[in-house]
Motif scaffolding. Structure first.
Motif, PDB file in Angstrom:
ATOM      1  N   SER A 187      47.446  47.211  39.646  1.00 46.40           N
ATOM      2  CA  SER A 187      46.043  47.622  39.738  1.00 46.40           C
ATOM      3  C   SER A 187      45.490  47.519  41.160  1.00 46.40           C
ATOM      4  O   SER A 187      44.325  47.812  41.398  1.00 46.40           O
ATOM      5  CB  SER A 187      45.183  46.832  38.756  1.00 46.40           C
ATOM      6  OG  SER A 187      45.460  45.467  38.835  1.00 46.40           O
ATOM      7  N   THR A 188      46.309  47.104  42.110  1.00 44.82           N
ATOM      8  CA  THR A 188      45.982  47.275  43.531  1.00 44.82           C
ATOM      9  C   THR A 188      47.115  48.087  44.143  1.00 44.82           C
ATOM     10  O   THR A 188      48.237  48.068  43.634  1.00 44.82           O
ATOM     11  CB  THR A 188      45.853  45.917  44.252  1.00 44.82           C
ATOM     12  OG1 THR A 188      46.976  45.098  43.909  1.00 44.82           O
ATOM     13  CG2 THR A 188      44.569  45.213  43.833  1.00 44.82           C
ATOM     14  N   LYS A 189      46.842  48.780  45.221  1.00 46.33           N
ATOM     15  CA  LYS A 189      47.860  49.696  45.731  1.00 46.33           C
ATOM     16  C   LYS A 189      48.303  49.399  47.152  1.00 46.33           C
ATOM     17  O   LYS A 189      49.506  49.468  47.431  1.00 46.33           O
ATOM     18  CB  LYS A 189      47.374  51.160  45.628  1.00 46.33           C
ATOM     19  CG  LYS A 189      47.212  51.629  44.183  1.00 46.33           C
ATOM     20  CD  LYS A 189      48.466  52.199  43.489  1.00 46.33           C
ATOM     21  CE  LYS A 189      49.626  51.304  43.170  1.00 46.33           C
ATOM     22  NZ  LYS A 189      49.492  50.425  42.022  1.00 46.33           N
ATOM     23  N   PHE A 211      38.172  50.757  43.685  1.00 45.58           N
ATOM     24  CA  PHE A 211      38.277  49.755  42.618  1.00 45.58           C
ATOM     25  C   PHE A 211      37.661  48.418  43.007  1.00 45.58           C
ATOM     26  O   PHE A 211      37.212  47.673  42.139  1.00 45.58           O
ATOM     27  CB  PHE A 211      39.724  49.647  42.107  1.00 45.58           C
ATOM     28  CG  PHE A 211      40.064  50.834  41.255  1.00 45.58           C
ATOM     29  CD1 PHE A 211      39.768  50.834  39.905  1.00 45.58           C
ATOM     30  CD2 PHE A 211      40.571  52.001  41.828  1.00 45.58           C
ATOM     31  CE1 PHE A 211      39.998  51.952  39.126  1.00 45.58           C
ATOM     32  CE2 PHE A 211      40.818  53.127  41.049  1.00 45.58           C
ATOM     33  CZ  PHE A 211      40.519  53.101  39.699  1.00 45.58           C
ATOM     34  N   ILE A 245      44.584  53.170  34.486  1.00 43.80           N
ATOM     35  CA  ILE A 245      43.314  52.466  34.223  1.00 43.80           C
ATOM     36  C   ILE A 245      43.204  52.241  32.728  1.00 43.80           C
ATOM     37  O   ILE A 245      42.500  52.957  32.022  1.00 43.80           O
ATOM     38  CB  ILE A 245      42.103  53.316  34.671  1.00 43.80           C
ATOM     39  CG1 ILE A 245      42.368  54.060  35.973  1.00 43.80           C
ATOM     40  CG2 ILE A 245      40.842  52.467  34.761  1.00 43.80           C
ATOM     41  CD1 ILE A 245      42.644  53.189  37.133  1.00 43.80           C
ATOM     42  N   ILE A 269      44.538  39.799  41.869  1.00 46.55           N
ATOM     43  CA  ILE A 269      43.900  41.061  42.260  1.00 46.55           C
ATOM     44  C   ILE A 269      42.918  40.820  43.412  1.00 46.55           C
ATOM     45  O   ILE A 269      42.875  41.578  44.383  1.00 46.55           O
ATOM     46  CB  ILE A 269      43.185  41.703  41.050  1.00 46.55           C
ATOM     47  CG1 ILE A 269      44.218  42.224  40.034  1.00 46.55           C
ATOM     48  CG2 ILE A 269      42.256  42.827  41.502  1.00 46.55           C
ATOM     49  CD1 ILE A 269      43.616  42.778  38.750  1.00 46.55           C
ATOM     50  N   SER A 309      35.273  47.876  39.910  1.00 49.46           N
ATOM     51  CA  SER A 309      35.983  46.988  38.987  1.00 49.46           C
ATOM     52  C   SER A 309      36.073  45.546  39.500  1.00 49.46           C
ATOM     53  O   SER A 309      35.626  44.626  38.841  1.00 49.46           O
ATOM     54  CB  SER A 309      37.396  47.526  38.716  1.00 49.46           C
ATOM     55  OG  SER A 309      38.167  46.575  38.011  1.00 49.46           O
ATOM     56  N   HIS A 310      36.615  45.369  40.717  1.00 46.90           N
ATOM     57  CA  HIS A 310      36.858  44.002  41.178  1.00 46.90           C
ATOM     58  C   HIS A 310      35.553  43.260  41.432  1.00 46.90           C
ATOM     59  O   HIS A 310      35.406  42.091  41.065  1.00 46.90           O
ATOM     60  CB  HIS A 310      37.765  44.018  42.412  1.00 46.90           C
ATOM     61  CG  HIS A 310      39.020  44.839  42.210  1.00 46.90           C
ATOM     62  ND1 HIS A 310      39.847  45.211  43.222  1.00 46.90           N
ATOM     63  CD2 HIS A 310      39.556  45.374  41.083  1.00 46.90           C
ATOM     64  CE1 HIS A 310      40.863  45.937  42.736  1.00 46.90           C
ATOM     65  NE2 HIS A 310      40.693  46.048  41.443  1.00 46.90           N
ATOM     66  N   GLY A 348      43.216  48.790  30.872  1.00 47.73           N
ATOM     67  CA  GLY A 348      43.342  47.372  30.585  1.00 47.73           C
ATOM     68  C   GLY A 348      43.137  47.143  29.101  1.00 47.73           C
ATOM     69  O   GLY A 348      42.724  48.038  28.374  1.00 47.73           O
ATOM     70  N   HIS A 364      48.398  53.658  39.367  1.00 41.51           N
ATOM     71  CA  HIS A 364      47.559  52.644  38.723  1.00 41.51           C
ATOM     72  C   HIS A 364      46.988  53.230  37.441  1.00 41.51           C
ATOM     73  O   HIS A 364      46.058  54.022  37.483  1.00 41.51           O
ATOM     74  CB  HIS A 364      46.422  52.210  39.665  1.00 41.51           C
ATOM     75  CG  HIS A 364      45.431  51.296  39.008  1.00 41.51           C
ATOM     76  ND1 HIS A 364      44.153  51.110  39.506  1.00 41.51           N
ATOM     77  CD2 HIS A 364      45.503  50.511  37.898  1.00 41.51           C
ATOM     78  CE1 HIS A 364      43.499  50.257  38.721  1.00 41.51           C
ATOM     79  NE2 HIS A 364      44.285  49.886  37.741  1.00 41.51           N
TER      80      HIS A 364
END
Lengths: 289, 289
Positions: free
Chosen positions: B100-102, B186, B126, B238, B190-191, B128, B124
């Motif tokens: 989920s991180t690139k 993200f 998406i 993350i 998200s984060h 979860g 990634h």
């Protein structure tokens, strides 16, 4: 058998007031319900939906022999209503409200009810919903929900017990706090999260690439920001009504955020895990009451 | 007809890897699925659930003739896997991942795949879910969900198209960003929300009256803090993996929060309503893609 409340007068026949009336009716606990409101259309709807028996015309006349008066309008309108009902309250007429802040409502009540303040037992039903208006009213809205009373030193035990009874007849679980405790608690668990959620979306909304950002937002974002779709007017009023407690909470949260920021800046994996773990533990153990 | 992918090798047969395998199977797009994992028990479960045909024993042997290798382990384990597979990748073997991180995964890939980097098309998904492990894997997990590819300059068009095809066969809607764009997007949607939600609960958790506070928390709190029940280890990783972008986001959010704080401190009703209104407008218009 006589109903527990012979006559109930409701100011504001929307979600909060309408559901209160429907619930008391269902419990067979009310003789007659009289409604006041700012628009004739709303009152007509309320009558159609079986919320009220009739629209009130003369405040003085209606509250004089009422068992219970409920103020279920926006908090900003309550001072005026207290002023209008004060001279006419019957000896046994009790007053309660449905406002989501309490210190400011108590100030408005003291200022306007003056020596009739003992009639007023403040209440906050914890039962929000997305919808509003008479059409949104539900007889089961308060079923199993919390209602917080913030009794005043002037209230008699009997007055508090009777207002408690009314909310319990609606199906609610009633507890008591002081007005100040109430406002501090709700600043922390309700008003602050709303502010934080509004702030996140507002921040994203101002960016050039907001459409791109939002196109990748998923379920975490959806849940976190659900309350950012709440009524701006209502939350403006709640924020200002509970300003002192909320300012303290925002300050405290900014300090907390700085702790997280520092842990991240210092690559402090252990600290981050400690913060997230405690949060997870407490959140997982919490289940909505 | 030959399946689109004759042999797929999966490292990590849990929610992400297991669902990938099940979805490809359902699409009739895979000949054979071979699984690697850290525990024999997990691999046995994966076999029982029909996720893999067999457990891999020799990495060198299995990846040499694989059509596609998926890394679906925690990101922290990927560097080691890249190192182990690098010398053995067949000429036509492609590699993708589910991290989920690139940016950090790309660094790990470059460092360890070296001149085989062109084989790797980062992804990634998406999607979860609360659960993890082979038992949580679902053939429909990716159905209608987004998958972001962050192709590398070294990737051939054909390699990108083939990896895209694999995720599309799982039912996903595939889009492309650079790794840096991905991580910035993200961090914001998200984060950051996860960090803010963890921080709120952590703050409440440390107070003497936390039980009282939590007893009055309601649906707004429930939604806002749902993501604070996420895995502490995963979010520690993350956060650190996307540290730079996330630090920028926290800084930016603190500035935004200060704007709200000032509006409240100044009793600036108009400013508060403006902030809340824009947030409401944008949040209401957003619907999950």
């Amino acid at each position: 058998m006589q109903p527990a409340f012979r006559k109930v007068v409701i100011f504001g026949v929307g979600l909060i007031g309408g559901s209160f009336a429907l619930a008391l009716r269902k419990a067979g606990a009310v003789g007659e319900v009289v409604g006041f409101g700012r628009s004739a259309t709303t009152l007509q709807q309320a009558k159609q939906f079986g919320i009220i028996d009739r629209m009130g015309e003369d405040v003085a006349h209606e509250v004089a022999d009422a068992s219970l008066v409920l103020l279920a309008t926006p908090v900003a309108q309550m001072a005026d209503i207290f002023m209008r009902i004060a001279p006419h309250l019957g000896a046994h007429t009790l007053v309660t409200d449905g406002g989501s802040t309490k210190s400011d409502v108590v100030v408005a009540a003291r200022t306007n009810l003056k020596d009739r303040i003992a009639h007023f037992v403040p209440a906050h039903p914890i039962a929000g919903a997305e919808q509003s208006g008479p059409a949104a009213a539900l007889e089961e809205l308060y079923q199993g929900k919390k209602v917080v009373l913030t009794p005043l030193p002037e209230n008699s035990k009997e007055a508090v017990a009777r207002v408690r009874k009314a909310w319990e007849l609606c199906g609610a679980m009633v507890s008591e706090l002081t007005s100040q405790q109430h406002d501090e608690v709700f600043a922390a668990v309700s008003h602050l999260p709303h502010l934080l959620s509004f702030a996140l979306v507002h921040d994203l909304a101002q960016r050039d690439n907001r459409d791109q950002l939002l196109s990748f937002a998923a379920s975490g974002f959806r849940d976190f920001t659900r309350i950012a779709a709440s009524s701006p007017e209502m939350w403006r009023d709640i924020s200002l009504a509970n300003r002192e407690a909320l300012l303290q909470e925002v300050k405290r949260y900014a300090d907390e955020l700085y702790v997280v920021y520092q842990a991240l800046q210092n690559n402090d994996a252990a600290k981050l895990e400690e913060i997230f773990s405690l949060a997870r533990e407490v959140r997982s153990a919490w289940t909505q009451q």
